[in-house]
Design an enzyme around this catalytic site. Structure first.
Site, short mmCIF file in Angstrom:
data_model
loop_
_atom_site.label_atom_id
_atom_site.label_comp_id
_atom_site.label_asym_id
_atom_site.label_seq_id
_atom_site.Cartn_x
_atom_site.Cartn_y
_atom_site.Cartn_z
N GLU A 116 11.90 17.20 43.54
CA GLU A 116 10.87 17.67 44.48
C GLU A 116 9.86 18.60 43.80
OE1 GLU A 116 10.79 16.09 47.06
OE2 GLU A 116 12.78 15.73 47.88
N HIS A 139 13.40 24.95 49.33
CA HIS A 139 13.66 23.78 50.18
C HIS A 139 15.16 23.69 50.43
CE1 HIS A 139 13.98 19.75 51.70
NE2 HIS A 139 14.59 19.31 50.62
N HIS A 141 18.34 22.14 53.66
CA HIS A 141 18.65 21.22 54.76
C HIS A 141 19.44 21.94 55.86
CE1 HIS A 141 18.80 17.91 51.35
NE2 HIS A 141 17.56 18.34 51.56
N GLU A 169 12.35 38.14 67.65
CA GLU A 169 11.66 38.51 66.41
C GLU A 169 10.94 37.35 65.71
OE1 GLU A 169 13.86 41.28 64.00
OE2 GLU A 169 13.36 42.70 65.58
N HIS A 210 14.97 15.67 57.65
CA HIS A 210 15.34 15.97 56.25
C HIS A 210 15.65 17.45 56.03
CE1 HIS A 210 14.61 15.24 51.69
NE2 HIS A 210 15.13 16.43 51.86
P1 13P Z 1 17.14 17.37 43.81
O1 13P Z 1 18.60 17.27 43.51
O2 13P Z 1 16.31 16.45 42.95
O3 13P Z 1 16.65 18.80 43.77
O4 13P Z 1 16.92 16.84 45.30
C1 13P Z 1 17.58 17.41 46.38
C2 13P Z 1 16.82 17.30 47.64
O5 13P Z 1 17.01 18.09 48.55
C3 13P Z 1 15.81 16.22 47.79
O6 13P Z 1 14.97 16.48 48.86
ZN ZN Z 2 15.94 17.70 50.43
#
Ligand code: 13P
Ligand code: ZN
Length: 270
Positions: A116, A139, A141, A169, A210
């Site tokens: 990413e 980033h 999940h 908040e 995602h």
């Molecule tokens: P990477 O292992 O390449 O960092 O990817 C993980 C991920 O969350 C893809 O969106």
């Molecule tokens: Zn991801």
């Protein structure tokens, strides 16, 4: 040279990714973090003339030429970061053309930066335009934010308003709101460009079905941003199926914004 594993930026990075894992945001290799560093921070720990490897980044980011980044590796488990930082992360400088990573430390098993990287570097560029102090793109999940993208409208105003209403908040922590991308193929320049475009107006960008991207001045601030949005999404997922009896009104949200002196996203309150 001092030991890079004792560098404050490294200690903080390891603590942060470990905490992200502990929060359940980063199953397997899910998620990635990039931290922009100053040359004088890095040069205490590394000979910046000693390039271990050059890795093409697959796009050009001339605005970041010469900048240093500590970035999690692709395919690497957040669970394991703390046990072998040099295998699971890398520190590189973007070359003067902005198209190649000059590896100075890490990715020790021959690995490379996250898939990413386009979304990370393009988001750094976008956020630096808004806030020259931005150093972090994160980033992950988180389950409740992800769940919300299956059952809630993906309209950005509606999505933001719901989160603001879930915890008092929220409007103080993310007055700029949350932008939302539809499902897109991850790991591409296209999703990178789309994410960066959304970063012009907010520090949080949801990737539907995602995960989420956050940006901030430091690791703590960025972690806290995602943590707050995820908490709000958790409340939403606890109550969405129940009859709503009370909420935080727009008047109350305006009172909060005034009291905490934050400028909320224009047009988002009635
Ligand atoms: P990477 O292992 O390449 O960092 O990817 C993980 C991920 O969350 C893809 O969106
Ligand atoms: Zn991801």
């Amino acid at each position: 040279m001092k030991d890079i594993l004792t560098a404050p930026f490294m200690v903080e990075m390891i603590r942060t990714v470990t905490n992200m894992y502990a929060h359940g945001w980063d199953e397997r290799n899910g998620g990635n973090v990039s931290l922009m560093l100053d040359e004088n921070e890095v040069s205490e720990y590394l000979d910046t003339n000693k390039i271990l490897r050059e890795i093409s980044i697959g796009f050009t980011a001339p605005k970041l030429a010469g900048k240093y980044f500590l970035v999690t590796g692709t395919g690497k488990y957040f669970k394991n970061m703390q046990y072998d930082p040099a295998k699971n992360m890398g520190l590189f400088r973007l070359n003067k053309n902005g198209d190649t990573a000059e590896l100075l430390w890490g990715y020790s098993d021959g690995g490379r930066f996250t898939s990413e990287l386009p979304a990370h570097l393009m988001s750094h560029i976008a956020r630096l335009e808004v806030n020259p102090e931005n150093h972090v793109v994160m980033h992950c999940h988180p389950a409740n934010l992800l769940a919300m993208t299956y059952v809630h409208s993906l309209d950005e105003r509606e999505f933001t308003r719901t989160l603001w209403q879930m915890c008092t908040e929220c409007i103080v922590v993310f007055p700029d709101g949350v932008n939302v991308l539809p499902w897109m193929l991850c790991g591409t320049n296209e999703i990178g460009e789309a994410t960066a475009a959304k970063m012009n107006t907010a520090r949080l960008v949801v990737w539907s079905q995602h995960g989420i991207y956050g940006a901030g001045a430091d690791l703590d601030e960025t972690f806290g941003l995602i943590e707050t949005a995820e908490k709000a999404a958790e409340i939403y997922m606890k109550i969405a199926h129940l009859p709503l009896v009370t909420t935080i009104s727009d008047e109350q949200l305006k009172t909060l914004a005034a009291a905490f002196k934050v400028t909320y996203r224009e047009g988002y309150l009635n």
